[in-house]
Design a protein around this motif. Sequence first.
Motif, PDB file in Angstrom:
ATOM      1  N   TRP A 157     -23.497  53.798   3.024  1.00 37.49           N
ATOM      2  CA  TRP A 157     -23.586  55.262   3.884  1.00 37.49           C
ATOM      3  C   TRP A 157     -25.085  55.252   4.862  1.00 37.49           C
ATOM      4  N   HIS A 158     -25.732  53.888   4.818  1.00 39.26           N
ATOM      5  CA  HIS A 158     -26.708  53.820   5.699  1.00 39.26           C
ATOM      6  C   HIS A 158     -26.589  53.347   7.077  1.00 39.26           C
ATOM      7  N   VAL A 159     -24.737  51.986   6.456  1.00 40.51           N
ATOM      8  CA  VAL A 159     -24.157  51.357   7.936  1.00 40.51           C
ATOM      9  C   VAL A 159     -23.377  52.902   8.588  1.00 40.51           C
ATOM     10  N   GLN A 160     -23.500  53.727   7.937  1.00 37.05           N
ATOM     11  CA  GLN A 160     -22.320  54.130   8.519  1.00 37.05           C
ATOM     12  C   GLN A 160     -23.208  55.175  10.010  1.00 37.05           C
ATOM     13  N   GLY A 161     -24.887  55.492   9.344  1.00 38.66           N
ATOM     14  CA  GLY A 161     -25.303  55.270  10.262  1.00 38.66           C
ATOM     15  C   GLY A 161     -25.431  57.447  10.845  1.00 38.66           C
TER      16      GLY A 161
END
Length: 342
Positions: free
Chosen positions: A24-28
């Motif tokens: 989820w954090h990698v998606q931005g």
Amino acid sequence: MFGDEHYLPLALINLLGIAGIVVWHVQGSSRPTGRLLVQILFFTGMSLVLYTGGIAPHQIDDVYTEGFAALLSKSARLLWWTHLAWTIIGLLHIYVRLNRKPREAHLILDMAVAVIYLGVALSVMGFVFGVPIASLVTTSGVVAVILGLALQNTLGDVFSGIALTLGKAYAIGDWVQLSDGTAGRVTETNWRSTNLLTGANNIVVLPNSMLAKQGLTSLSRPDETHQITLGVRFAAVQRPRWIEEAMRSVLQASTRIVKDPPPTVALKSIDAVAIDVELQFRVASLAMGTLAKNEIIDLIYDHCKADGLALALPAQSLVYVLATTRGEASAPRAESRSPGAP
């Protein structure tokens, strides 16, 4: 054992929950749709593992009560409730974006997010950590009453803002005018206040509670067009029909007014001195009003010179001249006498 059957599903739920947070954090934040898909996929996977493992997240775990297994059970349930909240909030954000009204729904969205987080927090305390919810709600109710009395004005602004948003009295970008004469374009609405950009390029901050108590006229609904009336006085030496035709030519020659609906010329009154005429026309927006009036006045001047029309003095100046004349007539006149005359 019953407890051993749940150990592997709990470990798998923890892995899925942590992996979901990382992805989820990698998606931005620039990819809200991708984030929502990640939330739905991982939440669905965690829910399937819970279902196949016979684990109920809405029930207190009475199998693993101590040690690493208890920590694993609590973290699995905590991650599941957290992903549930994020999934619902993500769906709300996507729904608002699809309706293309993210700014108008700002207050409602914030309120919904707060309710979701509050519900999840109470569920985690009750179903994960075994906190008695009934006593907690009672205590929080007393605290809420105390805070409500202390923050009465602020809460009044908050609920007034919610009521105005739900009532759709205005939207971002609308021109509005209040009963006290304040007018401007709505640039922002938040929990406490509404900001108006006035014609003088100033920002007026109005508390929502004060705004809810005033009469409000929307100048942008049902559309952005705005009607303007302009009064003109002509000397009563020309035929009214000629004046009407000349003013219609003025309105037809204008390039800054709306021609549908067509502008009108109204002959308001006539007396021995003047003929009162009112020009009624619409402009595309309130910001075009001054430019359109300036153009109309310039065209009136040109048509008066071309058609030989004479403008009349204002009615107030005629009253002043008449009063001055009567004062001079009633004043005593000094008589000149020759020396020695009786």
